[in-house]
Design an enzyme around this catalytic site. Structure first.
Site, PDB file in Angstrom:
ATOM      1  N   HIS A  84       0.798  -0.806   0.310  1.00 56.98           N
ATOM      2  CA  HIS A  84       0.247   0.250   0.017  1.00 56.98           C
ATOM      3  C   HIS A  84       0.847   1.176   0.040  1.00 56.98           C
ATOM      4  CE1 HIS A  84      -0.044   0.265   4.473  1.00 56.98           C
ATOM      5  NE2 HIS A  84       0.028   0.898   4.467  1.00 56.98           N
ATOM      6  N   ASP A 226       1.294  -7.591   2.524  1.00 55.96           N
ATOM      7  CA  ASP A 226       1.053  -6.169   2.049  1.00 55.96           C
ATOM      8  C   ASP A 226       2.582  -5.837   1.710  1.00 55.96           C
ATOM      9  OD1 ASP A 226       0.754  -3.629   1.869  1.00 55.96           O
ATOM     10  OD2 ASP A 226      -0.464  -3.577   3.656  1.00 55.96           O
ATOM     11  N   SER A 654       4.187   1.995   8.556  1.00 55.21           N
ATOM     12  CA  SER A 654       4.075   1.386   7.486  1.00 55.21           C
ATOM     13  C   SER A 654       5.080   1.130   6.968  1.00 55.21           C
ATOM     14  CB  SER A 654       3.033   1.693   6.513  1.00 55.21           C
ATOM     15  OG  SER A 654       1.632   1.216   6.868  1.00 55.21           O
TER      16      SER A 654
END
Ligand code: ARG
Ligand code: GLU
Length: 719
Positions: A84, A226, A654
């Site tokens: 992402h 991810d 992240s």
């Protein structure tokens, strides 16, 4: 007596900062937390993690783009981050013929790696405590209400002055930045090296990298791979340089070793990265404000917006594709706000913060210092005084500015008008060409006027219900005067009459461009009116915000003084931090327990070929059915996918490297459970978990699924 003192001290120490709470600054780590980390199982020395005089693990951690973290995993500059986080890059390289979002992408040689102009990777070379220097400079300021103490512009001037022009000239790609910590009570300077040639090496298909999409977002147990893979390039001297085919892979100072040993429950784990923003030092009034204004408005408005959007998406597959990214962006903060309000209530954050305030007031009085009480009185007053303005501002922002797309039509038409009035044919052509480009930038392939119209109708109704007519943007008077309050008709009218209402309208305008059409365009007038209100609100709120910042600094100063015998960490501000804790599952509610590790079994359980969020790619199923997991499987033969840990992370973390007791990479952080997002205000030891993709799943996908096993050869893998 001695025992009593020791246990009292221990109780005190464990009071405000709970076991695994904390986003620690690396230069302070040694004094603040190192012992606890070792007690929890860390086998390294502090200088292995952070060493101001030579390279250490921190040198392998980077800012990826503008809001994520990444890590270097090979001596040839190979970098891992989240899918992402790399999404925008992957999307820009995708087309119908090469749909890398759907199918994934793997460069099979260095020549096939794809450049990403505009992207950057930032290394933190040096971190210096510059508190005395900054405070010395601030003392020269005679204005008692000066906001320089928080001004990025002012602080960065100081940073440049400190290192000198020559230093920056002699070190290409180097920048210095001073940031305020603890509300402006302490300052650190960061010397950063920014690389601009970053190439896409690989990405799994979205059915792996975004598996579970919005339904699973902010949720544990999770089954998403991810991750994405990039490589940093530099010029021949290893210096940052814009993309050039002559650039070579960066020879980094450090890279992480990768561990295949896996994780057991309660294992030590730590994470370095760039957490964006937290509000640990909120007062009780700000907690209530966040709950009752910010979060409530966001939840309520987005609920309405997303329902309308989803209806259209479900009706029409092309709308589904057009709006999937907008929908995801909307639900991401929406779900976060729901979790935030749940935690505020569940844990009575208001009371928690109030007790802390009262304690500080009492402590201040004992020390004949009333300044903390004064600061708190000021904050309470400001929060109360700005209530209406803040409510209006949040409603305008959520319901109109973020909610309605046509607020962003091109409104800067002065030059077009000027050209239309003049006689210069070329200038006129040029200006119309620019306007056309701006229009198509707005009404791009991901825009649907029908969807925008539908959303505008529901949101404007809600906005008008909630905001006093006297303080709505001026142009809204038209709704009553001309349309007798009928919002549906008003919106239809905007689309019918505006040059931006449809491609047809715009083409008609281009065929017969007129000054009048631009000056009276209702969509432009609407957008300008909204922007005017936005600016007015911002200005009215500014004086409150300044007063707040001054009082907040005093409040935090007081807490630091009161708790001076223990470690305190500053709120997140997108600077490099370390958080540590343990690999752990949790109990979300009575009798329910979630384990710490998910496996490919769960991917298969969630599989739903009729729902794009849960499609499992064929090749992955083949590997699953053949039990072909190679050296990446668990002892019980299953294939690990993700794990959870008690580390204290937030947005910006992240892509952060998650490391074991030896400092080896065991996973990549990518999310948090929704029960844990309240940790941005107050850490929740029993609920809060970082969600981390297991590095064995990452390698398995690269090696077994994608056949890009050659990349593993440049990594240092510890079995
Ligand atoms: N919740 C994660 C983080 O803030 C992941 C967001 C991206 N994924 C998504 N489905 N929207 O920000
Ligand atoms: N997904 C978040 C990010 O993009 C991290 C999740 C969290 O807020 O902890 O930074």
């Amino acid at each position: 007596m001695k025992k009593l003192i020791i246990s009292l001290a221990a109780a005190l120490l464990s009071l405000p900062t709970m076991a695994d709470e904390g986003m620690w600054l690396l230069p302070l780590l040694k004094g603040q937390r190192f012992q606890q980390m070792q007690e929890l199982g860390l086998k390294l020395q502090h200088y292995d993690i952070y060493n101001p005089d030579s390279s250490s693990l921190k040198d392998a951690v980077v800012i990826f783009g503008g809001g994520c973290t990444g890590e270097i995993v090979s001596p040839d500059g190979l970098l891992l981050t989240n899918h992402h986080c790399g999404y925008g890059c992957i999307q820009r390289h995708s087309s119908l013929e090469h749909d890398y979002l759907t199918d994934g992408f793997w460069a099979m040689s260095r020549e096939e790696e794809l450049p990403n102009p505009g992207m950057t990777v930032t290394f933190i070379d040096k971190i210096d405590d510059v508190t005395d220097y900054v405070k010395g400079e601030l003392a020269k300021d005679t204005d008692p209400n000066s906001m320089n103490f928080l001004s990025p512009k002012y602080l960065n001037e100081l940073a440049k002055a400190k290192v000198g022009e020559n230093f920056l000239q002699d070190n290409p790609g180097t920048e210095v930045e001073i940031k305020a910590f603890y509300g402006g009570n302490q300052y650190f300077m960061f010397t950063k090296k920014i690389y601009k040639d970053l190439r896409l090496v690989g990405a799994p298909p979205s059915s792996i990298g975004k598996f579970g999409a919005d339904t699973d977002n902010w949720m544990w147990p999770r089954h998403t791979g991810d991750f994405s893979v990039f490589r940093v390039y530099a010029d021949k001297n290893g210096n940052p340089a814009p993309y050039s085919k002559d650039n070579v892979p960066l020879r980094p100072k450090r890279w992480f070793k990768i561990s295949l040993k896996g994780v057991q429950e309660n294992d030590f784990a730590m994470m370095m990265g760039f957490p964006g923003r937290t509000n640990k030092y909120y007062t009780s009034w700000e907690v209530a404000e966040r709950r009752d204004i910010d979060n409530t408005i966001r939840i309520n408005i987005r609920d309405i917006r997303q329902k309308a959007m989803l209806e259209e998406m479900l009706k029409d597959p092309s709308v589904r594709i057009q709006y999937s990214s907008k929908y995801a962006g909307s639900t991401n903060a929406y779900k976060n706000s729901i979790g935030s309000n749940w935690a505020i209530k569940k844990r009575n954050f208001e009371q928690v913060k109030k007790e802390e305030q009262d304690k500080l007031i009492a402590w201040g009085e004992k020390n004949c210092d009333g300044s903390y009480k004064d600061a708190l009185v000021t904050i309470e007053q400001i929060i109360s005084d700005r209530k209406d303005l803040r409510t209006r501002s949040w409603l305008l922002d959520e319901a109109i500015i973020r909610g309605i797309e046509f607020v962003n039509v091109p409104t800067k038409t002065e030059k077009v008008i000027e050209a239309l009035k003049g006689n210069d044919k070329e200038a006129r052509k040029e200006q119309l060409r620019l306007l056309e480009r701006a229009y198509h930038g707005f009404a791009n392939s991901n825009y649907s006027a029908e969807v925008d119209k539908k959303i505008a109708k529901v949101l404007l109704k809600e906005y008008r219900n909630q905001v006093n007519p006297h303080v709505q943007p001026e142009y809204f008077q038209i709704i009553d005067k001309k349309f007798k309050g009928d919002i549906d008709r008003f919106v239809d009218y905007l689309f019918e009459k505006s040059i931006y209402g449809s491609d047809d309208n715009f083409d008609k305008f281009l065929a017969h461009p007129s000054v009048k059409a631009l000056e009276n365009d209702p969509m432009i007038l609407f957008a300008n009116s909204v922007r005017k209100e936005e600016a007015a609100l911002k200005e009215s709120l500014q004086s409150f915000n300044d007063g707040y910042a001054l009082a907040h600094r005093t409040y935090v100063k007081g807490l630091l003084a009161m708790y001076k015998d223990q470690a305190n960490f500053p709120d997140a501000n997108f600077t490099l931090r370390l958080t540590y804790g343990q690999v752990k599952g949790y109990s979300p509610s009575d009798c329910n327990y979630f384990g710490h590790q998910t496996t490919l079994d769960g991917v298969m359980e969630k599989e739903d070929p009729t729902n794009w969020e849960f499609v499992v790619p064929k090749r992955l199923k083949e590997l699953y059915n053949a039990n072909d997991f190679g050296r990446y499987k668990l002892q019980n033969g299953k294939m690990p996918v993700a794990f959870s840990a008690t580390t204290h992370s937030t947005g910006g973390n992240s892509g952060s490297p998650v490391l074991n007791d030896c400092g080896e990479l065991i996973g990549i952080n990518f999310d948090r459970n929704w029960e844990g997002v309240g940790g941005d205000i107050q850490y929740l030891p029993d609920y809060q978990r970082s969600i981390i993709v297991d590095i064995r799943y990452v390698l398995f996908i690269m090696d077994k699924y994608a056949g890009a096993g050659y990349l593993l050869k440049e990594m240092e893998i510890v079995e």
